[in-house]
Design a protein around this motif. Structure first.
Motif, PDB file in Angstrom:
ATOM      1  N   SER A   1       0.819  -1.214   0.000  1.00 43.71           N
ATOM      2  CA  SER A   1       0.000   0.000   0.000  1.00 43.71           C
ATOM      3  C   SER A   1       0.851   1.262   0.000  1.00 43.71           C
ATOM      4  O   SER A   1       0.364   2.340  -0.344  1.00 43.71           O
ATOM      5  CB  SER A   1      -0.958   0.005   1.199  1.00 43.71           C
ATOM      6  N   ARG A   2       2.122   1.134   0.359  1.00 42.60           N
ATOM      7  CA  ARG A   2       3.046   2.283   0.377  1.00 42.60           C
ATOM      8  C   ARG A   2       4.136   2.172  -0.692  1.00 42.60           C
ATOM      9  O   ARG A   2       5.156   2.842  -0.600  1.00 42.60           O
ATOM     10  CB  ARG A   2       3.671   2.420   1.759  1.00 42.60           C
ATOM     11  N   ALA A   3       3.923   1.299  -1.677  1.00 40.69           N
ATOM     12  CA  ALA A   3       4.884   1.074  -2.772  1.00 40.69           C
ATOM     13  C   ALA A   3       6.206   0.507  -2.270  1.00 40.69           C
ATOM     14  O   ALA A   3       7.239   0.704  -2.888  1.00 40.69           O
ATOM     15  CB  ALA A   3       5.099   2.347  -3.595  1.00 40.69           C
ATOM     16  N   TRP A   4       6.160  -0.189  -1.158  1.00 43.05           N
ATOM     17  CA  TRP A   4       7.333  -0.893  -0.656  1.00 43.05           C
ATOM     18  C   TRP A   4       7.240  -2.335  -1.128  1.00 43.05           C
ATOM     19  O   TRP A   4       6.161  -2.868  -1.356  1.00 43.05           O
ATOM     20  CB  TRP A   4       7.392  -0.882   0.867  1.00 43.05           C
ATOM     21  N   GLY A   5       8.374  -2.977  -1.244  1.00 47.58           N
ATOM     22  CA  GLY A   5       8.406  -4.375  -1.602  1.00 47.58           C
ATOM     23  C   GLY A   5       8.580  -5.233  -0.361  1.00 47.58           C
ATOM     24  O   GLY A   5       9.170  -4.803   0.635  1.00 47.58           O
ATOM     25  N   CYS A   6       8.063  -6.450  -0.444  1.00 47.72           N
ATOM     26  CA  CYS A   6       8.176  -7.410   0.657  1.00 47.72           C
ATOM     27  C   CYS A   6       8.333  -8.798   0.058  1.00 47.72           C
ATOM     28  O   CYS A   6       7.642  -9.148  -0.892  1.00 47.72           O
ATOM     29  CB  CYS A   6       6.929  -7.357   1.539  1.00 47.72           C
ATOM     30  N   CYS A   7       9.253  -9.557   0.618  1.00 46.52           N
ATOM     31  CA  CYS A   7       9.403 -10.952   0.219  1.00 46.52           C
ATOM     32  C   CYS A   7       9.377 -11.799   1.489  1.00 46.52           C
ATOM     33  O   CYS A   7      10.206 -11.613   2.394  1.00 46.52           O
ATOM     34  CB  CYS A   7      10.703 -11.171  -0.538  1.00 46.52           C
ATOM     35  N   ILE A   8       8.406 -12.683   1.580  1.00 51.41           N
ATOM     36  CA  ILE A   8       8.249 -13.567   2.731  1.00 51.41           C
ATOM     37  C   ILE A   8       9.131 -14.791   2.494  1.00 51.41           C
ATOM     38  O   ILE A   8       8.921 -15.532   1.536  1.00 51.41           O
ATOM     39  CB  ILE A   8       6.775 -13.973   2.916  1.00 51.41           C
ATOM     40  N   LEU A   9      10.123 -14.977   3.340  1.00 51.23           N
ATOM     41  CA  LEU A   9      11.115 -16.041   3.172  1.00 51.23           C
ATOM     42  C   LEU A   9      10.998 -17.080   4.277  1.00 51.23           C
ATOM     43  O   LEU A   9      11.016 -16.748   5.458  1.00 51.23           O
ATOM     44  CB  LEU A   9      12.528 -15.450   3.207  1.00 51.23           C
TER      45      LEU A   9
ATOM     46  N   ARG B   1      19.123 -11.859  18.381  1.00 54.01           N
ATOM     47  CA  ARG B   1      19.019 -12.068  19.837  1.00 54.01           C
ATOM     48  C   ARG B   1      17.620 -12.531  20.241  1.00 54.01           C
ATOM     49  O   ARG B   1      16.988 -11.983  21.141  1.00 54.01           O
ATOM     50  CB  ARG B   1      19.414 -10.801  20.581  1.00 54.01           C
ATOM     51  N   ILE B   2      17.156 -13.542  19.546  1.00 52.28           N
ATOM     52  CA  ILE B   2      15.822 -14.088  19.808  1.00 52.28           C
ATOM     53  C   ILE B   2      15.917 -15.051  20.990  1.00 52.28           C
ATOM     54  O   ILE B   2      16.750 -15.965  20.978  1.00 52.28           O
ATOM     55  CB  ILE B   2      15.276 -14.796  18.555  1.00 52.28           C
ATOM     56  N   PRO B   3      15.092 -14.861  22.016  1.00 55.03           N
ATOM     57  CA  PRO B   3      15.138 -15.739  23.202  1.00 55.03           C
ATOM     58  C   PRO B   3      14.866 -17.211  22.837  1.00 55.03           C
ATOM     59  O   PRO B   3      14.177 -17.501  21.851  1.00 55.03           O
ATOM     60  CB  PRO B   3      14.027 -15.200  24.098  1.00 55.03           C
ATOM     61  N   GLU B   4      15.383 -18.107  23.630  1.00 56.21           N
ATOM     62  CA  GLU B   4      15.267 -19.550  23.382  1.00 56.21           C
ATOM     63  C   GLU B   4      13.823 -20.050  23.367  1.00 56.21           C
ATOM     64  O   GLU B   4      13.526 -21.045  22.725  1.00 56.21           O
ATOM     65  CB  GLU B   4      16.068 -20.342  24.414  1.00 56.21           C
ATOM     66  N   ASN B   5      12.927 -19.378  24.069  1.00 52.99           N
ATOM     67  CA  ASN B   5      11.535 -19.829  24.110  1.00 52.99           C
ATOM     68  C   ASN B   5      10.765 -19.473  22.830  1.00 52.99           C
ATOM     69  O   ASN B   5       9.619 -19.867  22.670  1.00 52.99           O
ATOM     70  CB  ASN B   5      10.805 -19.255  25.327  1.00 52.99           C
ATOM     71  N   LEU B   6      11.411 -18.743  21.925  1.00 57.31           N
ATOM     72  CA  LEU B   6      10.800 -18.374  20.653  1.00 57.31           C
ATOM     73  C   LEU B   6      11.576 -19.018  19.509  1.00 57.31           C
ATOM     74  O   LEU B   6      12.786 -19.199  19.594  1.00 57.31           O
ATOM     75  CB  LEU B   6      10.806 -16.857  20.463  1.00 57.31           C
ATOM     76  N   ALA B   7      10.848 -19.339  18.428  1.00 51.35           N
ATOM     77  CA  ALA B   7      11.476 -19.925  17.241  1.00 51.35           C
ATOM     78  C   ALA B   7      11.251 -18.998  16.050  1.00 51.35           C
ATOM     79  O   ALA B   7      10.103 -18.666  15.736  1.00 51.35           O
ATOM     80  CB  ALA B   7      10.874 -21.295  16.953  1.00 51.35           C
ATOM     81  N   PRO B   8      12.331 -18.563  15.388  1.00 48.30           N
ATOM     82  CA  PRO B   8      12.142 -17.755  14.183  1.00 48.30           C
ATOM     83  C   PRO B   8      11.532 -18.616  13.082  1.00 48.30           C
ATOM     84  O   PRO B   8      12.024 -19.708  12.799  1.00 48.30           O
ATOM     85  CB  PRO B   8      13.559 -17.295  13.826  1.00 48.30           C
ATOM     86  N   ARG B   9      10.425 -18.156  12.492  1.00 45.36           N
ATOM     87  CA  ARG B   9       9.704 -18.957  11.495  1.00 45.36           C
ATOM     88  C   ARG B   9       9.713 -18.348  10.098  1.00 45.36           C
ATOM     89  O   ARG B   9       9.738 -19.071   9.119  1.00 45.36           O
ATOM     90  CB  ARG B   9       8.248 -19.164  11.932  1.00 45.36           C
ATOM     91  N   LEU B  10       9.647 -17.028  10.011  1.00 51.02           N
ATOM     92  CA  LEU B  10       9.670 -16.357   8.717  1.00 51.02           C
ATOM     93  C   LEU B  10      10.569 -15.129   8.802  1.00 51.02           C
ATOM     94  O   LEU B  10      10.653 -14.485   9.850  1.00 51.02           O
ATOM     95  CB  LEU B  10       8.265 -15.898   8.304  1.00 51.02           C
ATOM     96  N   VAL B  11      11.220 -14.829   7.687  1.00 48.60           N
ATOM     97  CA  VAL B  11      11.998 -13.601   7.556  1.00 48.60           C
ATOM     98  C   VAL B  11      11.383 -12.828   6.397  1.00 48.60           C
ATOM     99  O   VAL B  11      11.204 -13.378   5.305  1.00 48.60           O
ATOM    100  CB  VAL B  11      13.486 -13.908   7.279  1.00 48.60           C
ATOM    101  N   LEU B  12      11.045 -11.584   6.628  1.00 49.05           N
ATOM    102  CA  LEU B  12      10.465 -10.734   5.593  1.00 49.05           C
ATOM    103  C   LEU B  12      11.513  -9.720   5.166  1.00 49.05           C
ATOM    104  O   LEU B  12      11.976  -8.911   5.979  1.00 49.05           O
ATOM    105  CB  LEU B  12       9.218 -10.012   6.100  1.00 49.05           C
ATOM    106  N   GLY B  13      11.942  -9.803   3.908  1.00 49.49           N
ATOM    107  CA  GLY B  13      12.852  -8.816   3.343  1.00 49.49           C
ATOM    108  C   GLY B  13      12.032  -7.651   2.823  1.00 49.49           C
ATOM    109  O   GLY B  13      11.039  -7.848   2.119  1.00 49.49           O
ATOM    110  N   LEU B  14      12.450  -6.438   3.170  1.00 48.21           N
ATOM    111  CA  LEU B  14      11.649  -5.250   2.868  1.00 48.21           C
ATOM    112  C   LEU B  14      12.502  -4.124   2.300  1.00 48.21           C
ATOM    113  O   LEU B  14      13.702  -4.047   2.560  1.00 48.21           O
ATOM    114  CB  LEU B  14      10.955  -4.748   4.135  1.00 48.21           C
ATOM    115  N   GLY B  15      11.857  -3.247   1.574  1.00 44.49           N
ATOM    116  CA  GLY B  15      12.498  -2.051   1.055  1.00 44.49           C
ATOM    117  C   GLY B  15      11.597  -1.406   0.023  1.00 44.49           C
ATOM    118  O   GLY B  15      10.512  -1.916  -0.282  1.00 44.49           O
ATOM    119  N   LYS B  16      12.044  -0.302  -0.516  1.00 47.05           N
ATOM    120  CA  LYS B  16      11.306   0.329  -1.602  1.00 47.05           C
ATOM    121  C   LYS B  16      11.454  -0.571  -2.830  1.00 47.05           C
ATOM    122  O   LYS B  16      12.563  -0.971  -3.188  1.00 47.05           O
ATOM    123  CB  LYS B  16      11.859   1.720  -1.875  1.00 47.05           C
ATOM    124  N   ALA B  17      10.363  -0.895  -3.458  1.00 52.02           N
ATOM    125  CA  ALA B  17      10.369  -1.839  -4.583  1.00 52.02           C
ATOM    126  C   ALA B  17      11.127  -1.275  -5.783  1.00 52.02           C
ATOM    127  O   ALA B  17      10.946  -0.116  -6.153  1.00 52.02           O
ATOM    128  CB  ALA B  17       8.937  -2.176  -4.985  1.00 52.02           C
TER     129      ALA B  17
END
Length: 190
Positions: A116-124, A137-153
């Motif tokens: 909606s703001r003309a930014w790009g996003c890639c869900i990885l 520095r993600i605490p042990e009780n949490l699991a990283p599941r997705l990384v979203l790469g962002l910027g102006k498209a």
């Protein structure tokens, strides 16, 4: 005002960005503010977000991600077109099935908000989770599941009809336009 269907059509994965015009921490916080308002299972609000601005951590995280697996002759964004920010989406390590649904809803909301703001996003989903945990520095009780790469498209993305061979893999044409084939409505409704 953009029609919602048009917004959805425009919200294709973006893999090339305007690297010399980075998103700010305020931009990333706005995206999370949009995501936090979405529905979630039992209103648990279990997702957590690591916000990474352009800089050494952003560069290190980029090196731990995989981009555009269907583009066999492309190794990912080149210098000058890399994401200028990342959002790492984490959930409790022992999360139930419904929290996985929450993850998808929140990721799609962030992608639509970015579009909606003309930014790009890639869900990885292809990234080194251990390296990501350490860098962010993600605490042990949490699991990283997705990384979203962002910027102006910095690339044009278009929906395309499915080719005659029926293959659904995305491709780029000679002009660098990214085409994403989509099945027709009558092929989906049963």
């Amino acid at each position: 005002m953009t029609d919602f269907r048009t917004l959805v059509e425009q919200a294709r994965s973006c893999r090339r960005f305007v690297e010399n015009d980075p998103l700010t921490m305020a931009d990333l916080e706005w995206l999370i503010d949009c995501a936090r308002l979405t529905p979630c299972a039992r209103n648990q609000q279990a997702l957590r977000y690591s916000l990474i601005e352009k800089g050494p951590v952003c560069d290190a995280l980029f090196a731990k991600t995989v981009w555009g697996a269907a583009l066999k002759d492309w190794g990912g964004p080149h210098p000058g077109e890399r994401p200028t920010a990342f959002i790492v989406m984490s959930q409790p390590a022992d999360a139930g099935q419904l929290t996985w649904v929450d993850l998808g809803i929140a990721a799609q909301t962030i992608q639509l908000a970015a579009t909606s703001r003309a930014w790009g996003c890639c869900i990885l989903a292809s990234f080194d989770a251990d390296a990501c945990r350490a860098l962010c520095r993600i605490p042990e009780n949490l699991a990283p599941r997705l990384v979203l790469g962002l910027g102006k498209a910095a690339e044009t993305r278009k929906i395309a009809p499915v080719p005659a061979d029926g293959k659904l893999a995305y491709w780029r044409d000679a002009a660098g336009v990214h085409h994403v084939p989509k099945l027709s409505l009558d092929q989906l409704v049963i």
